[in-house]
Scaffold this active site. Structure first.
Site: not given
Ligand code: PAF
Length: 300
Positions: A42, A190
């Site tokens: 991110h 993840s």
């Protein structure tokens, strides 16, 4: 960084920042939609947004309508305080954290469905998942009105589906795909990696290892057909006793057309993708590699 929790606040915060007084120019808005529990993947999207745009908006919303009834909506990891600190560090201007009531104030009767691209890969194992993704992303795009939206290529099918939605619906936003970010040992980042126990995490490395070796095999001409690539990957993954394959597929990218086993890479026009979904215990991990035409032909 401003934290906003409803659509009115979001629109007001954007309106006051968007116009650059005296220049006659609109500032560019870069948007990073996420479900939170932020990691380096991110952060790389936020950095790309920071580089390419004047205003960076990050949303955190665990979207119930993209989870199946037996999936992990309730247990999906959440940590708002830590996420806000990461967003601030990465130079986010507006952090949008809506509740389910804000996003879906009444039972929603409108869904966005992209046909075709969603009936394969994760669309088979997770029925309805992509309708939930396209619906929430379309809503978020309407709220934020971004110029650019940044998505990780780990979810390559999601990128292809969203690109199609934006084209089909003439949405005035550019989808910017960003490279997969990996741990030092290769595991694709993840939020769900936290579910893995030590042994599962160790064995999950088989995914990135198999993809890396397969890439070498293709570029050296040792793996020449779609069928050879699929069996190479399946055999590699099966060497990990804890791995349970959901799918191993080789398709064109971004059109996601299946390719026949006997197709030779040198005869395929355009890019291809090898996409994997594999369970380790209860945790389903996805990973992929995109092979560009030039790379496939590099040994010729
Ligand atoms: O990739 C994700 O985290 C989600 O699918 C997204 C795009 C934020 C929609 O909920």
């Amino acid at each position: 960084m401003m934290i906003v929790r409803d659509v009115q606040q979001l629109r007001a915060a954007l309106a006051s920042r968007r116009s650059a007084p005296g220049t006659g120019k609109e500032k560019k808005v870069g948007f990073v939609p996420t479900m939170g529990y932020l990691h380096e993947g991110h952060a790389s999207l936020m950095r790309a947004a920071r580089e390419q745009s004047d205003i960076v908006v990050l949303s955190i919303f665990v979207n119930p309508i993209q989870f199946g009834p037996n999936e992990d909506f309730e247990s999906y990891p959440r940590d708002e305080e830590r996420d806000a600190a990461i967003a601030e560090r990465e130079g986010v201007d507006i952090l949008f954290i809506p509740t389910v009531e804000v996003m879906y104030p009444q039972p929603t009767r409108t869904k966005i469905r992209v046909s075709g691209l969603t009936d394969r890969l994760c669309g088979v194992s997770r029925p309805g998942h992509f309708d939930g993704v396209t619906t929430v992303v379309a809503k978020l795009f309407n709220m934020v009105q971004p110029d650019y939206a940044f998505f990780g290529m780990k979810d390559a099918q999601q990128v292809a589906v969203l690109q199609q939605m934006v084209t089909d619906l003439n949405m005035n936003v550019e989808i910017v795909p960003c490279p997969i970010v990996r741990e030092h040992d290769g595991l694709a980042l993840s939020s769900r990696n936290v579910y893995l126990n030590e042994e599962e995490r160790e064995q999950a490395l088989v995914l990135s290892r198999s993809l890396r070796e397969a890439r070498e095999g293709v570029s050296q001409g040792e793996i020449a057909t779609v069928g050879e690539l699929r069996s190479f990957l399946e055999t590699g993954i099966a060497s990990s006793p804890l791995a349970r394959i959901d799918y191993v597929e080789i398709l064109t990218f971004p059109s996601l057309e299946p390719l026949a086993a006997e197709e030779r890479f040198e005869d395929i026009n355009g890019d291809i993708i090898a996409a994997l979904a594999v369970f380790f215990g209860k945790t389903r991990l996805i990973d992929n590699m995109r092979l560009e035409k030039a790379e496939v032909l590099s040994h010729v």
